[in-house]
Write an enzyme that holds these catalytic residues in place. Structure first.
Site, PDB file in Angstrom:
ATOM      1  N   ASP A  53      13.813 -14.937 -31.126  1.00 57.42           N
ATOM      2  CA  ASP A  53      15.039 -15.478 -30.515  1.00 57.42           C
ATOM      3  C   ASP A  53      15.555 -15.165 -29.292  1.00 57.42           C
ATOM      4  OD1 ASP A  53      15.804 -12.954 -31.687  1.00 57.42           O
ATOM      5  OD2 ASP A  53      17.369 -13.960 -32.931  1.00 57.42           O
ATOM      6  N   HIS A 257      -3.948  -8.427  -7.751  1.00 52.39           N
ATOM      7  CA  HIS A 257      -2.714  -8.756  -8.540  1.00 52.39           C
ATOM      8  C   HIS A 257      -2.374  -7.706  -9.602  1.00 52.39           C
ATOM      9  CE1 HIS A 257      -2.795 -13.269  -7.473  1.00 52.39           C
ATOM     10  NE2 HIS A 257      -2.345 -12.565  -6.340  1.00 52.39           N
ATOM     11  N   ASP A 274       3.714  -4.314  -2.966  1.00 55.82           N
ATOM     12  CA  ASP A 274       3.975  -5.635  -2.713  1.00 55.82           C
ATOM     13  C   ASP A 274       5.016  -6.211  -3.455  1.00 55.82           C
ATOM     14  OD1 ASP A 274       3.551  -8.680  -2.329  1.00 55.82           O
ATOM     15  OD2 ASP A 274       1.317  -8.497  -2.465  1.00 55.82           O
ATOM     16  N   ASP A 285       8.824 -11.734   0.346  1.00 57.61           N
ATOM     17  CA  ASP A 285       7.536 -11.414   0.033  1.00 57.61           C
ATOM     18  C   ASP A 285       6.801 -10.549   0.993  1.00 57.61           C
ATOM     19  OD1 ASP A 285       4.815 -11.106  -1.075  1.00 57.61           O
ATOM     20  OD2 ASP A 285       4.152 -13.223  -0.856  1.00 57.61           O
ATOM     21  N   HIS A 364      -8.744 -12.667   0.447  1.00 57.21           N
ATOM     22  CA  HIS A 364      -8.068 -13.812   0.618  1.00 57.21           C
ATOM     23  C   HIS A 364      -7.379 -14.377   1.932  1.00 57.21           C
ATOM     24  CE1 HIS A 364      -5.029 -10.780   2.006  1.00 57.21           C
ATOM     25  NE2 HIS A 364      -5.645  -9.894   1.185  1.00 57.21           N
ATOM     26  N   HIS A 368       0.461 -17.659   3.357  1.00 57.44           N
ATOM     27  CA  HIS A 368       0.842 -18.940   2.372  1.00 57.44           C
ATOM     28  C   HIS A 368       2.179 -19.221   2.680  1.00 57.44           C
ATOM     29  CE1 HIS A 368       3.371 -16.107  -0.005  1.00 57.44           C
ATOM     30  NE2 HIS A 368       2.259 -15.272  -0.254  1.00 57.44           N
ATOM     31  N   HIS A 375       4.663 -18.676  -3.309  1.00 53.88           N
ATOM     32  CA  HIS A 375       3.746 -19.388  -3.099  1.00 53.88           C
ATOM     33  C   HIS A 375       4.314 -20.808  -2.930  1.00 53.88           C
ATOM     34  CE1 HIS A 375       0.465 -16.631  -4.194  1.00 53.88           C
ATOM     35  NE2 HIS A 375       1.343 -16.079  -3.270  1.00 53.88           N
ATOM     36  N   GLU A 398      -0.524 -11.686   5.992  1.00 55.21           N
ATOM     37  CA  GLU A 398      -0.759 -10.754   5.318  1.00 55.21           C
ATOM     38  C   GLU A 398      -2.210 -10.140   5.094  1.00 55.21           C
ATOM     39  OE1 GLU A 398      -0.549 -11.666   0.939  1.00 55.21           O
ATOM     40  OE2 GLU A 398       0.510 -13.249   1.340  1.00 55.21           O
ATOM     41  N   TYR A 402      -9.714  -4.054   1.301  1.00 56.14           N
ATOM     42  CA  TYR A 402      -9.873  -3.397   0.185  1.00 56.14           C
ATOM     43  C   TYR A 402     -11.506  -3.083  -0.152  1.00 56.14           C
ATOM     44  CZ  TYR A 402      -6.099  -6.610   0.076  1.00 56.14           C
ATOM     45  OH  TYR A 402      -5.059  -7.308   0.652  1.00 56.14           O
ATOM     46  N   ARG A 420      -2.997  -3.506   2.578  1.00 58.46           N
ATOM     47  CA  ARG A 420      -2.348  -4.667   2.852  1.00 58.46           C
ATOM     48  C   ARG A 420      -1.064  -4.427   3.586  1.00 58.46           C
ATOM     49  NH1 ARG A 420      -3.011  -6.938  -1.429  1.00 58.46           N
ATOM     50  NH2 ARG A 420      -1.017  -7.046  -2.424  1.00 58.46           N
ATOM     51  N   GLU A 422       2.132  -7.053   4.953  1.00 61.48           N
ATOM     52  CA  GLU A 422       2.430  -8.477   4.890  1.00 61.48           C
ATOM     53  C   GLU A 422       4.116  -8.670   5.423  1.00 61.48           C
ATOM     54  OE1 GLU A 422       3.128 -11.794   1.382  1.00 61.48           O
ATOM     55  OE2 GLU A 422       2.983  -9.772   0.926  1.00 61.48           O
TER      56      GLU A 422
END
Length: 451
Positions: A53, A257, A274, A285, A364, A368, A375, A398, A402, A420, A422
Site C-alpha cells: 500500500d 546503465h 552520471d 544530465d 552509444h 540525445h 531522453h 556525451e 569503455y 564518459r 557529458e
C-alpha cells in the site's frame, strides 16, 4: 579548493514556475496543427504502487504537464479546436474531505478552470457521461494509443457505443491519429521560459557534481557519492533526481546503465558519475569521470584526454544548419584515431570506422534530446533524413570510451577503464550555449578541484 566548498554559500535563488500563459500558448499551437472538427485526448499519469500500500512519489506525465501544468493523477485533458463552448476541457478528481485529510488538498473541478485555464472542468466521475458526446461526430481523434491499457479500453468502449447507435443517427469518429507526432514536435523546441528551468536544473547539478568530486576518496561506497549529490539537489529545491544515478567505480564504469551503486571505491580506480536533478519537471544530465584518489594515472589521463578531444570535436559541429549526426561522426573520427594511436585498435582509421570496429569501445551515440524527459521526445530522422539542428533544441554531448574487463585484444592495464564526459547544451542562433558551465572538464581542472 577546500572541503568547505560543498556547504559554502547560500542555495541558488529559485526560478519561478512557468506562467499560465505559457501553457495556453502550447495548447493553442497544438490546436492550430489539428484538423478541423477534431478532438485531442491527453491523459495524466496515475499513481504507481511501490510495495503493497505504498506508492512511488507521483510524477506527472510529461505530455500532460506540457499542456496543462495540472499536478494531480488520473486527470484527462480534452482539446476541441473551434468549439464555441470552450476548447479546453479538464476532468479531475472531485474534492473529498476524507481523502484530503490523508493525502492533501485537491484542486477540484470548480477551481480547475480558474487555476489552470480550463474552459470547462468536470469531476472524473462524470467522464463516461460527457466525453463520449465530445467524441461523437468528430472527423479525427488525436490520442496516444498504447500508453494506458485501461484508458485505451474505455475509449474503444465509448466509440463502440457510438457505433451501436448509428441507426439512431449517431456519428462515430472518422479516424484515430497518434497525437505524439504533433505534440512531440512542439516539445522539441524549448521556449525562453523552459530554458530558464533547464539552466537552473543544470546549475544545481553542477554544484552537486562539484560536491561529489571534493568529497570523493578511497574507502567510500558509491552510494555515498550519490547521497552527496542528492543532498545538494534538495538544498537548492530539486527534490528528485531526473533518473537513477550511475556511480560506477572501477570496472563498473564499463556497464552503461550501472545503478547498483553499492561497491567500495578503491585507490587507483576511476569513478564515473552520471547524474542530474529534475527541477520543476525539467531534467539535467551530466557525467564526469575522475580518479578516486584525486590524481589520474598516465593511462587514465591519456584515455580521458581522448574522450575530452572527442567531446570538443562534437561541440564544433553544433550549430544551426548542421545535421544531428554530424557531431556523432566527429566524435567517432576522433575516438577511432585515438584508439589506434593508443594501440587499442589496429588498422586504417577509415576502414575501422566503416566496419564499426570502434563500437567495441564506444557503443552509444554522442547524445540525445533533453527536456521534460531526460531522453526527451523528438524524431532524430524525420522523413528518413537526419534532423537539422535549430535554435531552441536542447541536447546532451556525451562521448565515452569503455575498455571491457574481458577484452583480451588489448593489454591488461587498459582493461576495465570506462570514461564518459557529458554536458548539456542548447542550440542558439550562432552556435550553442553550454548549460552545464562551471564544472571542470580537463584533467588538470579536476585534479585541482579534488586537491
Amino acid at each position: 579548493m577546500t572541503s568547505a566548498e560543498p556547504h559554502s554559500g547560500e542555495p541558488l535563488a529559485p526560478v519561478g514556475a512557468l506562467p499560465r500563459s505559457e501553457f495556453h500558448r502550447r495548447r493553442r499551437r497544438l490546436m492550430d496543427l489539428m484538423d478541423d472538427n477534431s478532438i485531442a485526448i491527453v491523459t495524466a499519469a496515475g499513481l504507481a504502487v511501490r510495495s503493497r500500500d505504498t506508492e512511488y512519489p507521483f510524477r506527472q506525465d510529461s505530455d500532460f504537464h506540457y499542456l496543462t501544468d495540472f499536478p494531480e493523477p488520473d486527470a484527462v485533458a480534452v482539446l476541441l479546436p473551434g468549439r464555441s463552448h470552450g476548447e479546453f476541457v479538464l476532468f479531475c478528481h472531485e474534492k473529498d474531505p476524507v481523502q484530503e485529510l490523508w493525502h492533501g488538498a485537491r484542486v477540484g473541478a470548480d477551481a480547475a478552470s480558474e487555476a489552470f485555464g480550463a474552459d470547462d472542468a468536470f469531476p472524473l466521475s462524470d467522464i463516461d457521461d460527457i466525453l463520449p458526446g465530445l467524441i461523437e461526430g468528430r472527423d479525427r481523434v488525436y490520442y496516444s494509443m498504447g500508453r494506458s491499457r485501461d484508458f485505451d479500453a474505455r475509449i474503444m468502449a465509448w466509440v463502440n457505443s457510438i457505433r451501436s447507435k448509428v441507426a439512431a443517427g449517431a456519428v462515430p469518429p472518422g479516424e484515430f491519429t497518434d497525437l505524439d507526432h504533433l505534440l512531440h514536435e512542439l516539445r522539441l523546441y524549448k521556449s525562453a521560459a523552459e530554458l530558464r528551468q533547464l539552466r537552473h536544473a543544470a546549475a544545481i547539478s553542477v554544484k552537486a557534481h562539484r560536491r561529489a568530486m571534493v568529497q570523493c576518496r578511497p574507502g567510500l561506497y558509491e552510494y555515498a557519492l550519490e547521497a552527496e549529490m542528492q543532498h545538494e539537489y534538495a538544498r537548492h529545491g530539486a527534490r528528485h533526481a531526473a533518473y537513477p544515478a550511475i556511480v560506477a567505480g572501477g570496472t563498473n564504469a564499463c556497464t552503461m546503465h550501472y545503478t547498483a551503486n553499492d561497491r567500495r571505491l578503491r585507490s587507483g580506480d576511476l569513478v564515473l558519475v552520471d547524474a542530474g536533478c529534475e527541477y520543476r519537471s525539467y531534467a539535467s544530465d551530466i557525467t564526469r569521470t575522475y580518479p578516486v584518489s584525486g590524481r589520474f594515472s598516465r593511462r587514465q589521463r591519456k584515455l580521458y584526454e581522448l574522450v575530452l578531444a572527442a567531446q570538443q570535436a562534437a561541440f564544433e559541429r553544433l550549430a544551426p544548419g548542421e545535421d544531428w549526426n554530424a557531431s556523432h561522426e566527429a566524435s567517432v573520427q576522433v575516438i577511432t584515431q585515438g584508439l589506434v594511436d593508443l594501440g587499442l585498435l589496429a588498422g586504417r582509421v577509415e576502414a575501422l570506422i566503416e566496419r564499426g570496429a570502434y563500437r567495441d569501445f564506444y557503443m552509444h551515440r554522442v547524445g540525445h534530446w533533453l527536456g521534460l524527459d531526460v531522453h526527451d521526445v523528438g524524431d532524430y530522422r524525420p522523413g528518413g533524413e537526419w534532423r537539422i539542428l535549430e535554435p531552441g533544441m536542447v541536447l546532451t554531448v556525451e562521448p565515452g570510451v569503455y575498455v571491457a574487463p574481458d577484452n583480451l585484444a588489448v593489454d591488461r592495464p587498459w582493461r576495465g577503464l570506462g570514461i564518459r564526459i557529458e554536458d548539456d547544451v542548447v542550440i542558439t542562433e550562432d552556435g550553442f550555449e553550454l548549460l552545464s558551465e562551471g564544472l571542470p572538464r580537463s584533467p588538470d581542472e579536476i585534479e585541482a578541484l579534488m586537491a
